[in-house]
Design a protein around this motif. Structure first.
Motif, mmCIF file in Angstrom:
data_model
loop_
_atom_site.group_PDB
_atom_site.id
_atom_site.type_symbol
_atom_site.label_atom_id
_atom_site.label_comp_id
_atom_site.label_asym_id
_atom_site.label_seq_id
_atom_site.Cartn_x
_atom_site.Cartn_y
_atom_site.Cartn_z
ATOM 1 N N ILE A 149 -31.043 -50.023 -65.765
ATOM 2 C CA ILE A 149 -30.020 -51.053 -65.674
ATOM 3 C C ILE A 149 -29.041 -50.928 -66.834
ATOM 4 O O ILE A 149 -29.415 -50.693 -67.982
ATOM 5 C CB ILE A 149 -30.656 -52.457 -65.686
ATOM 6 C CG1 ILE A 149 -31.637 -52.620 -64.519
ATOM 7 C CG2 ILE A 149 -29.585 -53.532 -65.622
ATOM 8 C CD1 ILE A 149 -30.988 -52.631 -63.161
ATOM 9 N N MET A 150 -27.768 -51.081 -66.499
ATOM 10 C CA MET A 150 -26.725 -51.093 -67.522
ATOM 11 C C MET A 150 -25.634 -52.058 -67.069
ATOM 12 O O MET A 150 -25.660 -52.557 -65.944
ATOM 13 C CB MET A 150 -26.137 -49.695 -67.734
ATOM 14 C CG MET A 150 -25.347 -49.176 -66.554
ATOM 15 S SD MET A 150 -24.606 -47.526 -66.824
ATOM 16 C CE MET A 150 -23.470 -47.860 -68.158
ATOM 17 N N MET A 151 -24.687 -52.275 -67.918
ATOM 18 C CA MET A 151 -23.590 -53.172 -67.601
ATOM 19 C C MET A 151 -22.525 -52.438 -66.813
ATOM 20 O O MET A 151 -22.064 -51.362 -67.215
ATOM 21 C CB MET A 151 -22.986 -53.700 -68.905
ATOM 22 C CG MET A 151 -22.226 -54.999 -68.763
ATOM 23 S SD MET A 151 -23.299 -56.366 -68.330
ATOM 24 C CE MET A 151 -22.711 -56.732 -66.675
ATOM 25 N N GLY A 152 -22.143 -52.986 -65.670
ATOM 26 C CA GLY A 152 -20.964 -52.497 -64.967
ATOM 27 C C GLY A 152 -19.735 -53.178 -65.548
ATOM 28 O O GLY A 152 -19.780 -54.353 -65.917
ATOM 29 N N ARG A 153 -18.651 -52.433 -65.632
ATOM 30 C CA ARG A 153 -17.464 -52.963 -66.305
ATOM 31 C C ARG A 153 -16.233 -52.809 -65.417
ATOM 32 O O ARG A 153 -16.028 -51.764 -64.801
ATOM 33 C CB ARG A 153 -17.258 -52.238 -67.645
ATOM 34 C CG ARG A 153 -18.411 -52.471 -68.623
ATOM 35 C CD ARG A 153 -18.342 -51.542 -69.835
ATOM 36 N NE ARG A 153 -19.322 -51.905 -70.861
ATOM 37 C CZ ARG A 153 -20.545 -51.392 -70.959
ATOM 38 N NH1 ARG A 153 -20.954 -50.486 -70.069
ATOM 39 N NH2 ARG A 153 -21.362 -51.790 -71.909
ATOM 40 N N THR A 154 -15.414 -53.848 -65.379
ATOM 41 C CA THR A 154 -14.137 -53.806 -64.678
ATOM 42 C C THR A 154 -13.066 -54.317 -65.627
ATOM 43 O O THR A 154 -13.291 -55.258 -66.395
ATOM 44 C CB THR A 154 -14.154 -54.677 -63.408
ATOM 45 O OG1 THR A 154 -14.380 -56.045 -63.760
ATOM 46 C CG2 THR A 154 -15.259 -54.225 -62.453
ATOM 47 N N TRP A 155 -11.910 -53.658 -65.594
ATOM 48 C CA TRP A 155 -10.809 -53.989 -66.495
ATOM 49 C C TRP A 155 -11.270 -53.934 -67.956
ATOM 50 O O TRP A 155 -10.863 -54.731 -68.797
ATOM 51 C CB TRP A 155 -10.216 -55.372 -66.182
ATOM 52 C CG TRP A 155 -9.437 -55.409 -64.887
ATOM 53 C CD1 TRP A 155 -9.744 -54.744 -63.736
ATOM 54 C CD2 TRP A 155 -8.247 -56.147 -64.626
ATOM 55 N NE1 TRP A 155 -8.818 -55.023 -62.765
ATOM 56 C CE2 TRP A 155 -7.881 -55.888 -63.282
ATOM 57 C CE3 TRP A 155 -7.458 -57.010 -65.383
ATOM 58 C CZ2 TRP A 155 -6.752 -56.446 -62.705
ATOM 59 C CZ3 TRP A 155 -6.336 -57.565 -64.786
ATOM 60 C CH2 TRP A 155 -5.987 -57.284 -63.467
ATOM 61 N N LEU A 156 -12.200 -53.019 -68.234
ATOM 62 C CA LEU A 156 -12.767 -52.810 -69.569
ATOM 63 C C LEU A 156 -13.588 -53.989 -70.073
ATOM 64 O O LEU A 156 -13.936 -54.053 -71.244
ATOM 65 C CB LEU A 156 -11.665 -52.474 -70.586
ATOM 66 C CG LEU A 156 -10.973 -51.119 -70.386
ATOM 67 C CD1 LEU A 156 -9.827 -50.957 -71.377
ATOM 68 C CD2 LEU A 156 -11.963 -49.969 -70.525
ATOM 69 N N GLN A 157 -13.940 -54.895 -69.160
ATOM 70 C CA GLN A 157 -14.754 -56.058 -69.532
ATOM 71 C C GLN A 157 -16.091 -55.989 -68.806
ATOM 72 O O GLN A 157 -16.198 -55.410 -67.718
ATOM 73 C CB GLN A 157 -14.046 -57.369 -69.154
ATOM 74 C CG GLN A 157 -12.630 -57.504 -69.702
ATOM 75 C CD GLN A 157 -12.599 -57.570 -71.208
ATOM 76 O OE1 GLN A 157 -13.291 -58.378 -71.817
ATOM 77 N NE2 GLN A 157 -11.788 -56.706 -71.819
#
Length: 452
Positions: A149-157
């Motif tokens: 598991i990791m963090m998915g990021r959109t718009w660099l957030q």
């Protein structure tokens, strides 16, 4: 390209294919094929073809004066004209009769275009092999990290949880599409060129069609339906597909370089002596492979643009447009192969930090699970009510610098209807990754790999 920079941006084998010496070798290969094809059809004597082949295959390349060719090429407008003169002289020294038939019925662009296509074919073999390796490696890594598991990021957030295996599976899928693109264009673009002065092969009388068929057979290229001196879509298609490959690699390099940022620290390029350091800051670990790939992704679109602009050519053969290809296409190939080499190196040796992935998942005190919580509450409270409730809880968690789970657990609407274990389960990132595992399985199945 400067020799000092070549190891940063290029790949040796592809660079060799587009070297000056290799170009002369491909030109000789083309002249041999032309002579043999014409001999087969009966346009020139068989002995003449044998004499030309003999010179080209026995020290002919070593006897060419490259310095003289370089000087004469600038005066003649292309390298083929002085090349044919030197080749004819070499053949004459060995067999005067055969020398009369060197370059029979062809024009400079015929041999230069065909030599270029031969270079492209050989370079594409290397690039395909690199893509296959990258594809296999990405598939293997997707299996290894499919549950990480990791963090998915959109718009660099930070957005929602994903798995690192999902990111790798997406990369693998890209490699598969790139391989398919190259394979699909092969028959269309790897085509011989033989048309004579204006594409009519008038100098061969009624034997032109037969010679073209024999010529492409000698070189194992596709036979063109008609001459393509002024229609450059084949060259541009090759470059465009390579541009897609480099663009895809650039996206990957952008991702892993961002994951290498000090504050993120989730994935790192391989370590090595003298790699990624700084001339002033001993602590630095720079994403040097990403820098090379991103430089290629920055440069290649500009080079492709010049090829698109060069498609607008005059009549049967062009002034200047064709010439622009000689500078752009070799560099596109070299940058593409170099970017693949560095990407493969990272895929094979990357260092993954699961602890930092977990740390980054928790750095917002559970806020990234707000959508997951809302969707779990919606069937009981209604979607709009659940949205308002979770939105208010998020504001409170931020204001009070508390974990969202603790704020949610205190709400009467929640604690009366959900157990503590159920609330905790809402905040488990692995419980909110949707169909990611199905997607990974689909990518592995397409490759004939057993999901793991």
């Amino acid at each position: 390209m400067s020799r000092l920079y070549a190891s940063l941006f290029y790949q040796k084998d592809v660079t060799d294919i587009f070297s000056d010496r290799s170009l002369l070798k491909y030109l000789m290969t083309t002249e041999i094929a032309l002579a043999k094809a014409q001999a087969l059809v009966g346009v020139i004597p068989q002995a003449a073809a044998q004499g030309i082949e003999q010179v080209c295959t026995t020290q002919g390349l070593e006897k060419l004066n490259e310095n003289a060719l370089a000087t004469a090429g600038g005066l003649a407008g292309n390298i083929a004209i002085p090349f044919v003169k030197q080749l004819t002289a070499l053949v004459k020294a060995s067999d005067e009769d055969a020398s009369r038939y060197v370059h029979w019925g062809a024009t400079s662009q015929d041999v230069l275009d065909t030599a270029c296509i031969l270079q492209c074919r050989d370079a594409l073999v290397i690039i395909q092999a690199q893509l296959e390796q990258a594809y296999d490696t990405a598939l293997a890594q997707a299996k290894v990290y499919r549950h990480q598991i990791m963090m998915g990021r959109t718009w660099l957030q930070q957005a929602l949880p994903i798995t690192f295996g999902h990111k790798l599976a997406r990369w693998a899928s890209v490699f598969r599409r790139d391989l398919n693109r190259i394979e699909a264009m092969r028959a269309r673009v790897l085509t011989a060129q033989l048309g004579g002065a204006v594409g009519s092969l008038a100098s061969l009388n009624d034997q032109g069609t037969a010679v073209v068929a024999a010529f492409e057979a000698q070189l194992n290229l596709t036979e063109p339906l008609c001459t393509w001196h002024g229609e450059r879509d084949r060259i541009v298609e090759i470059a465009s597909v390579l541009g897609l490959v480099v663009g895809n690699l650039g996206k990957m390099a952008r991702d892993w370089s961002l994951l290498m940022q000090t504050e993120v620290g989730e994935v790192f390029e391989p370590m090595g002596e003298g790699r990624g350091g700084s001339s002033t800051m001993p602590h630095k670990r720079n994403p040097v492979a990403a820098a090379s790939v991103l430089a290629a992704a920055n440069r290649v679109p500009v080079l492709i643009s010049s090829l698109y602009q060069s498609m607008v050519q005059e009549h049967e053969r062009s002034l200047g447009g064709w010439h622009a290809e000689w500078l752009s296409l070799p560099e596109i190939f070299q940058l593409c192969s170099g970017a693949l080499e560095r990407t493969l190196d990272v895929l094979q040796g990357m260092q993954v930090n699961p602890e930092n992935m977990q740390r980054n998942l928790e750095c917002t005190n559970g806020l990234v699970m707000a959508e997951a919580v809302m969707m779990r509450l919606a069937p009981t409270l209604g979607r709009l009510n659940a949205h308002h409730l979770v939105e208010s809880a998020c504001k409170k968690a931020v204001d009070e610098q508390r974990h969202l789970k603790d704020v949610i657990a205190e709400l009467d609407d929640i604690r009366h209807q959900f157990t503590g274990e159920q609330i905790s389960d809402m905040f488990r990132p692995e419980s909110y990754i949707g169909n990611i595992q199905d997607q990974i399985d689909a990518v592995l199945n397409e490759a004939g790999r057993q999901p793991g």
